[in-house]
Enzyme design. Sequence first.
Site, short mmCIF file in Angstrom:
data_model
loop_
_atom_site.label_atom_id
_atom_site.label_comp_id
_atom_site.label_asym_id
_atom_site.label_seq_id
_atom_site.Cartn_x
_atom_site.Cartn_y
_atom_site.Cartn_z
N LYS A 94 49.30 38.48 38.33
CA LYS A 94 48.88 37.09 38.14
C LYS A 94 48.67 36.78 36.66
O LYS A 94 48.51 37.68 35.84
CB LYS A 94 47.60 36.83 38.93
CG LYS A 94 47.76 37.17 40.42
CD LYS A 94 46.52 36.95 41.21
CE LYS A 94 46.71 37.35 42.67
NZ LYS A 94 46.77 38.81 42.85
N ASP A 131 50.14 43.90 45.37
CA ASP A 131 49.68 42.72 44.63
C ASP A 131 48.46 43.08 43.81
O ASP A 131 47.53 43.73 44.29
CB ASP A 131 49.32 41.59 45.59
CG ASP A 131 48.77 40.39 44.83
OD1 ASP A 131 49.55 39.71 44.14
OD2 ASP A 131 47.54 40.15 44.91
N TYR A 158 41.18 41.66 38.08
CA TYR A 158 40.52 42.66 38.92
C TYR A 158 39.99 43.81 38.06
O TYR A 158 40.70 44.74 37.73
CB TYR A 158 41.49 43.20 39.98
CG TYR A 158 42.08 42.15 40.88
CD1 TYR A 158 41.46 40.92 41.09
CD2 TYR A 158 43.28 42.39 41.56
CE1 TYR A 158 42.01 39.97 41.93
CE2 TYR A 158 43.83 41.44 42.40
CZ TYR A 158 43.20 40.23 42.58
OH TYR A 158 43.75 39.28 43.41
#
Length: 336
Positions: free
Chosen positions: A77, A46, A51
Amino acid sequence: MSLTDILPGKLGFGTAPLGNMFRAIPDEEARATVEAAWDQGIRYYDTAPFYGAGLAELRLGEVLATKPRDSYVLSTKVGRVILDELEEGARDLGEKGGLFEHGRPNKVVHEWTADATERSIEDSLKRLRVDHLDIVWVHDIAQDFHGDVWLQKFEEARTGAFRVLSRLRDEGVIKAWGLGVNRTEPIELTLALDEPRPDGFLLAGRYTLLDHEHALQRLLPMAEEQGVGMVVGGPYSSGVLAGGTNFEYQQAPPAIVERVERLKALADKHGIGIKAAALQFSLAHPVAAAVVPGATRPSRIAEDVAALGETVPAAFWQDLRAAGLVSPAAPLPNGA
Protein backbone atom coordinates in the site's frame (compact mmCIF):
# COMPACT_ATOMS: atom_id res chain seq x y z
CA MET A 1 -7.12 -6.84 -15.92
CA SER A 2 -9.61 -8.03 -13.29
CA LEU A 3 -8.57 -9.10 -9.81
CA THR A 4 -9.79 -12.62 -10.45
CA ASP A 5 -7.37 -12.83 -13.39
CA ILE A 6 -4.50 -11.73 -11.15
CA LEU A 7 -5.15 -13.49 -7.85
CA PRO A 8 -4.09 -17.15 -7.57
CA GLY A 9 -6.91 -18.30 -5.32
CA LYS A 10 -9.72 -17.29 -2.98
CA LEU A 11 -7.61 -17.31 0.17
CA GLY A 12 -4.76 -14.88 0.75
CA PHE A 13 -2.67 -13.95 3.77
CA GLY A 14 -3.02 -10.56 5.48
CA THR A 15 0.10 -9.40 7.27
CA ALA A 16 -1.14 -6.60 9.56
CA PRO A 17 -0.60 -8.82 12.64
CA LEU A 18 3.04 -9.31 11.59
CA GLY A 19 3.52 -5.59 12.28
CA ASN A 20 2.98 -6.37 15.99
CA MET A 21 -0.65 -5.29 15.96
CA PHE A 22 -2.01 -5.61 19.51
CA ARG A 23 1.07 -7.55 20.75
CA ALA A 24 4.79 -8.01 20.20
CA ILE A 25 5.35 -11.14 18.13
CA PRO A 26 8.75 -12.85 18.20
CA ASP A 27 10.55 -12.84 14.85
CA GLU A 28 10.64 -16.64 14.75
CA GLU A 29 6.88 -16.88 15.27
CA ALA A 30 6.25 -14.38 12.48
CA ARG A 31 8.60 -16.27 10.16
CA ALA A 32 6.98 -19.61 10.96
CA THR A 33 3.52 -18.17 10.26
CA VAL A 34 4.50 -16.93 6.78
CA GLU A 35 6.18 -20.28 6.06
CA ALA A 36 3.01 -22.05 7.18
CA ALA A 37 0.98 -19.96 4.75
CA TRP A 38 3.35 -20.94 1.97
CA ASP A 39 3.28 -24.62 2.95
CA GLN A 40 -0.53 -24.54 2.96
CA GLY A 41 -0.49 -23.38 -0.66
CA ILE A 42 -1.35 -19.72 -0.13
CA ARG A 43 0.14 -17.62 -2.91
CA TYR A 44 -1.36 -14.17 -2.35
CA TYR A 45 0.22 -11.94 0.29
CA ASP A 46 -1.00 -8.48 1.28
CA THR A 47 1.03 -6.05 3.36
CA ALA A 48 1.65 -2.32 3.96
CA PRO A 49 4.35 0.05 5.21
CA PHE A 50 1.92 1.14 7.93
CA TYR A 51 1.94 -2.28 9.62
CA GLY A 52 4.45 -1.75 12.38
CA ALA A 53 6.25 1.07 10.51
CA GLY A 54 7.68 -1.33 7.94
CA LEU A 55 7.99 -4.35 10.24
CA ALA A 56 5.42 -6.52 8.44
CA GLU A 57 7.05 -5.86 5.07
CA LEU A 58 10.47 -6.75 6.45
CA ARG A 59 9.22 -9.97 7.98
CA LEU A 60 7.28 -10.98 4.89
CA GLY A 61 10.20 -10.11 2.63
CA GLU A 62 12.57 -12.29 4.64
CA VAL A 63 10.53 -15.38 3.77
CA LEU A 64 9.48 -14.45 0.25
CA ALA A 65 13.11 -13.77 -0.68
CA THR A 66 13.57 -17.55 -0.60
CA LYS A 67 10.67 -18.19 -3.03
CA PRO A 68 10.51 -17.75 -6.82
CA ARG A 69 9.08 -14.27 -7.47
CA ASP A 70 6.81 -15.47 -10.29
CA SER A 71 5.16 -18.05 -8.03
CA TYR A 72 3.10 -15.68 -5.87
CA VAL A 73 1.10 -12.44 -6.01
CA LEU A 74 2.10 -9.54 -3.77
CA SER A 75 0.24 -6.38 -2.84
CA THR A 76 1.27 -3.51 -0.62
CA LYS A 77 0.00 0.00 0.00
CA VAL A 78 0.91 3.67 -0.37
CA GLY A 79 0.10 6.64 1.82
CA ARG A 80 2.66 6.18 4.58
CA VAL A 81 6.36 6.84 4.13
CA ILE A 82 8.57 5.33 6.83
CA LEU A 83 11.52 7.47 7.86
CA ASP A 84 14.81 6.45 9.46
CA GLU A 85 14.29 8.95 12.29
CA LEU A 86 12.33 7.89 15.36
CA GLU A 87 8.84 9.04 16.31
CA GLU A 88 8.63 11.46 19.21
CA GLY A 89 5.52 11.15 21.33
CA ALA A 90 2.37 9.17 20.57
CA ARG A 91 1.27 8.56 17.00
CA ASP A 92 -1.95 10.24 15.84
CA LEU A 93 -3.97 7.45 14.26
CA GLY A 94 -7.49 8.82 14.67
CA GLU A 95 -9.80 6.06 15.85
CA LYS A 96 -6.98 3.53 15.61
CA GLY A 97 -4.71 4.98 18.28
CA GLY A 98 -2.28 2.46 19.75
CA LEU A 99 -2.86 -0.04 16.96
CA PHE A 100 0.83 -0.65 16.28
CA GLU A 101 2.35 0.53 19.53
CA HIS A 102 4.54 -2.58 19.55
CA GLY A 103 5.87 -1.96 16.04
CA ARG A 104 9.09 -0.26 14.99
CA PRO A 105 9.57 3.24 16.48
CA ASN A 106 10.28 4.87 13.11
CA LYS A 107 8.48 8.08 12.21
CA VAL A 108 5.56 7.60 9.81
CA VAL A 109 4.68 10.39 7.36
CA HIS A 110 1.10 10.29 6.09
CA GLU A 111 1.15 11.54 2.51
CA TRP A 112 -0.58 10.58 -0.74
CA THR A 113 1.16 12.94 -3.20
CA ALA A 114 2.82 11.70 -6.39
CA ASP A 115 6.32 12.04 -4.94
CA ALA A 116 5.40 10.27 -1.70
CA THR A 117 3.72 7.48 -3.66
CA GLU A 118 6.81 6.81 -5.74
CA ARG A 119 9.07 6.92 -2.69
CA SER A 120 6.74 4.61 -0.78
CA ILE A 121 6.87 2.03 -3.57
CA GLU A 122 10.67 2.22 -3.79
CA ASP A 123 10.99 1.74 -0.04
CA SER A 124 8.54 -1.17 -0.03
CA LEU A 125 10.47 -2.94 -2.78
CA LYS A 126 13.61 -2.72 -0.63
CA ARG A 127 11.92 -3.96 2.54
CA LEU A 128 10.19 -6.78 0.67
CA ARG A 129 13.35 -7.72 -1.25
CA VAL A 130 11.52 -7.90 -4.58
CA ASP A 131 11.89 -6.16 -7.93
CA HIS A 132 8.19 -5.55 -8.59
CA LEU A 133 4.73 -5.42 -7.04
CA ASP A 134 1.57 -6.92 -8.51
CA ILE A 135 -1.10 -4.77 -6.83
CA VAL A 136 -0.84 -1.45 -4.98
CA TRP A 137 -3.61 -0.18 -2.72
CA VAL A 138 -4.05 3.47 -1.69
CA HIS A 139 -4.21 3.13 2.08
CA ASP A 140 -6.64 4.62 4.60
CA ILE A 141 -7.92 7.80 2.95
CA ALA A 142 -11.04 7.62 5.08
CA GLN A 143 -12.89 9.03 8.07
CA ASP A 144 -11.57 6.55 10.62
CA PHE A 145 -8.05 7.97 10.37
CA HIS A 146 -8.69 11.58 9.34
CA GLY A 147 -12.07 12.63 10.68
CA ASP A 148 -13.54 15.73 9.05
CA VAL A 149 -10.47 16.35 6.85
CA TRP A 150 -10.62 12.97 5.11
CA LEU A 151 -11.90 14.55 1.89
CA GLN A 152 -8.74 16.65 1.74
CA LYS A 153 -6.68 13.46 1.99
CA PHE A 154 -8.83 11.90 -0.70
CA GLU A 155 -8.21 14.84 -3.02
CA GLU A 156 -4.46 14.62 -2.35
CA ALA A 157 -4.60 10.96 -3.36
CA ARG A 158 -6.80 11.61 -6.39
CA THR A 159 -4.31 14.08 -7.87
CA GLY A 160 -1.26 12.20 -6.60
CA ALA A 161 -1.34 8.48 -5.85
CA PHE A 162 -4.23 7.64 -8.19
CA ARG A 163 -2.47 9.13 -11.21
CA VAL A 164 0.91 7.61 -10.41
CA LEU A 165 -0.61 4.16 -9.99
CA SER A 166 -2.68 4.48 -13.16
CA ARG A 167 0.49 5.33 -15.07
CA LEU A 168 2.41 2.43 -13.55
CA ARG A 169 -0.41 0.07 -14.47
CA ASP A 170 -0.59 1.40 -18.02
CA GLU A 171 3.18 0.98 -18.33
CA GLY A 172 2.93 -2.61 -17.10
CA VAL A 173 4.99 -1.92 -13.96
CA ILE A 174 2.08 -3.11 -11.76
CA LYS A 175 -0.91 -5.21 -12.73
CA ALA A 176 -3.62 -3.39 -10.78
CA TRP A 177 -4.36 -0.69 -8.23
CA GLY A 178 -7.21 0.45 -6.03
CA LEU A 179 -8.08 1.57 -2.49
CA GLY A 180 -7.33 -0.27 0.73
CA VAL A 181 -9.66 1.17 3.37
CA ASN A 182 -11.91 0.41 6.33
CA ARG A 183 -14.80 2.54 5.05
CA THR A 184 -16.99 2.38 1.94
CA GLU A 185 -17.28 6.10 1.15
CA PRO A 186 -13.79 6.65 -0.37
CA ILE A 187 -14.32 3.72 -2.74
CA GLU A 188 -17.75 5.00 -3.74
CA LEU A 189 -16.22 8.40 -4.53
CA THR A 190 -13.48 6.76 -6.59
CA LEU A 191 -15.91 4.63 -8.58
CA ALA A 192 -17.91 7.78 -9.37
CA LEU A 193 -14.89 9.47 -11.00
CA ASP A 194 -14.47 9.60 -14.76
CA GLU A 195 -10.75 9.02 -14.25
CA PRO A 196 -8.56 7.48 -13.07
CA ARG A 197 -10.18 4.05 -12.94
CA PRO A 198 -9.25 1.54 -10.22
CA ASP A 199 -9.15 -2.20 -10.88
CA GLY A 200 -10.42 -3.22 -7.47
CA PHE A 201 -10.35 -2.47 -3.78
CA LEU A 202 -9.44 -4.04 -0.47
CA LEU A 203 -12.26 -3.44 1.99
CA ALA A 204 -11.37 -4.32 5.58
CA GLY A 205 -14.05 -5.22 8.09
CA ARG A 206 -16.96 -3.92 6.02
CA TYR A 207 -18.07 -7.15 4.39
CA THR A 208 -18.25 -9.60 7.24
CA LEU A 209 -20.97 -11.55 8.98
CA LEU A 210 -21.09 -8.77 11.58
CA ASP A 211 -20.95 -5.74 9.30
CA HIS A 212 -22.11 -5.80 5.68
CA GLU A 213 -25.38 -3.88 5.32
CA HIS A 214 -23.75 -0.54 4.49
CA ALA A 215 -21.51 -2.01 1.78
CA LEU A 216 -24.54 -3.64 0.16
CA GLN A 217 -26.45 -0.37 -0.14
CA ARG A 218 -24.33 1.49 -2.68
CA LEU A 219 -20.73 0.33 -2.95
CA LEU A 220 -21.14 -3.26 -4.03
CA PRO A 221 -23.84 -2.56 -6.64
CA MET A 222 -21.54 0.12 -8.13
CA ALA A 223 -18.58 -2.24 -8.14
CA GLU A 224 -20.56 -5.05 -9.72
CA GLU A 225 -21.87 -2.76 -12.44
CA GLN A 226 -18.36 -1.54 -13.26
CA GLY A 227 -16.70 -4.95 -13.04
CA VAL A 228 -14.46 -3.90 -10.15
CA GLY A 229 -13.36 -6.66 -7.78
CA MET A 230 -13.10 -6.73 -4.00
CA VAL A 231 -10.54 -8.30 -1.71
CA VAL A 232 -12.15 -8.80 1.69
CA GLY A 233 -9.86 -7.85 4.55
CA GLY A 234 -10.62 -8.51 8.20
CA PRO A 235 -13.22 -11.25 7.59
CA TYR A 236 -13.20 -12.10 11.30
CA SER A 237 -14.00 -8.49 12.29
CA SER A 238 -10.68 -7.90 14.09
CA GLY A 239 -10.82 -11.37 15.64
CA VAL A 240 -14.13 -11.52 17.48
CA LEU A 241 -15.49 -14.02 14.92
CA ALA A 242 -12.48 -16.27 15.43
CA GLY A 243 -12.45 -16.54 19.21
CA GLY A 244 -10.84 -13.17 19.91
CA THR A 245 -12.14 -10.23 21.92
CA ASN A 246 -11.55 -7.35 19.47
CA PHE A 247 -14.05 -5.75 17.11
CA GLU A 248 -13.05 -2.76 14.98
CA TYR A 249 -9.56 -3.02 16.52
CA GLN A 250 -10.93 -2.41 20.02
CA GLN A 251 -12.61 -4.41 22.78
CA ALA A 252 -15.88 -5.77 21.40
CA PRO A 253 -18.97 -4.08 22.91
CA PRO A 254 -21.69 -6.21 24.56
CA ALA A 255 -24.07 -5.99 21.56
CA ILE A 256 -21.42 -7.45 19.26
CA VAL A 257 -20.50 -10.18 21.75
CA GLU A 258 -24.18 -11.14 21.97
CA ARG A 259 -24.49 -11.28 18.18
CA VAL A 260 -21.38 -13.45 17.91
CA GLU A 261 -22.85 -15.83 20.49
CA ARG A 262 -25.99 -16.16 18.38
CA LEU A 263 -23.92 -16.86 15.29
CA LYS A 264 -21.85 -19.46 17.12
CA ALA A 265 -24.94 -21.15 18.52
CA LEU A 266 -26.36 -21.45 15.01
CA ALA A 267 -23.05 -22.79 13.69
CA ASP A 268 -22.91 -25.34 16.52
CA LYS A 269 -26.45 -26.44 15.73
CA HIS A 270 -25.37 -27.29 12.18
CA GLY A 271 -22.03 -28.74 13.22
CA ILE A 272 -19.87 -26.21 11.41
CA GLY A 273 -17.13 -23.81 12.45
CA ILE A 274 -17.76 -20.10 12.78
CA LYS A 275 -14.62 -19.45 10.70
CA ALA A 276 -16.12 -21.43 7.83
CA ALA A 277 -19.30 -19.37 8.00
CA ALA A 278 -17.34 -16.10 8.12
CA LEU A 279 -15.02 -16.83 5.19
CA GLN A 280 -17.62 -18.39 2.95
CA PHE A 281 -20.10 -15.58 3.59
CA SER A 282 -17.56 -12.92 2.62
CA LEU A 283 -16.72 -14.75 -0.60
CA ALA A 284 -20.32 -15.34 -1.64
CA HIS A 285 -20.78 -11.88 -3.11
CA PRO A 286 -20.02 -11.88 -6.87
CA VAL A 287 -17.69 -8.88 -6.46
CA ALA A 288 -15.48 -10.75 -3.93
CA ALA A 289 -12.29 -12.05 -5.54
CA ALA A 290 -10.44 -13.18 -2.41
CA VAL A 291 -10.38 -12.98 1.35
CA VAL A 292 -7.23 -12.18 3.35
CA PRO A 293 -7.46 -13.06 7.04
CA GLY A 294 -4.45 -12.20 9.14
CA ALA A 295 -2.62 -14.56 11.47
CA THR A 296 0.32 -14.61 13.87
CA ARG A 297 0.44 -18.31 14.65
CA PRO A 298 1.16 -21.09 12.14
CA SER A 299 -1.79 -23.18 13.35
CA ARG A 300 -4.22 -20.44 12.34
CA ILE A 301 -3.29 -20.85 8.67
CA ALA A 302 -4.37 -24.49 8.60
CA GLU A 303 -7.62 -23.47 10.30
CA ASP A 304 -8.32 -20.89 7.59
CA VAL A 305 -7.61 -23.34 4.77
CA ALA A 306 -9.86 -25.95 6.40
CA ALA A 307 -12.61 -23.37 6.99
CA LEU A 308 -12.64 -22.36 3.35
CA GLY A 309 -13.06 -25.98 2.26
CA GLU A 310 -15.56 -26.97 4.95
CA THR A 311 -18.97 -28.08 3.74
CA VAL A 312 -21.62 -25.72 5.10
CA PRO A 313 -25.18 -27.02 4.67
CA ALA A 314 -27.72 -24.83 2.91
CA ALA A 315 -29.91 -25.12 6.00
CA PHE A 316 -27.37 -23.10 7.98
CA TRP A 317 -27.59 -20.18 5.57
CA GLN A 318 -31.37 -20.44 5.51
CA ASP A 319 -31.51 -20.37 9.32
CA LEU A 320 -29.07 -17.45 9.33
CA ARG A 321 -31.41 -15.49 7.09
CA ALA A 322 -34.51 -16.49 9.05
CA ALA A 323 -32.90 -15.39 12.32
CA GLY A 324 -32.23 -11.94 10.89
CA LEU A 325 -28.47 -12.38 11.37
CA VAL A 326 -27.70 -11.46 7.77
CA SER A 327 -29.05 -8.80 5.45
CA PRO A 328 -31.86 -9.87 3.11
CA ALA A 329 -29.79 -8.33 0.30
CA ALA A 330 -26.64 -10.37 1.02
CA PRO A 331 -25.88 -13.17 -1.46
CA LEU A 332 -25.35 -16.48 0.33
CA PRO A 333 -23.22 -19.45 -0.76
CA ASN A 334 -24.74 -21.87 -3.26
CA GLY A 335 -27.75 -19.65 -3.75
CA ALA A 336 -29.12 -20.45 -0.29
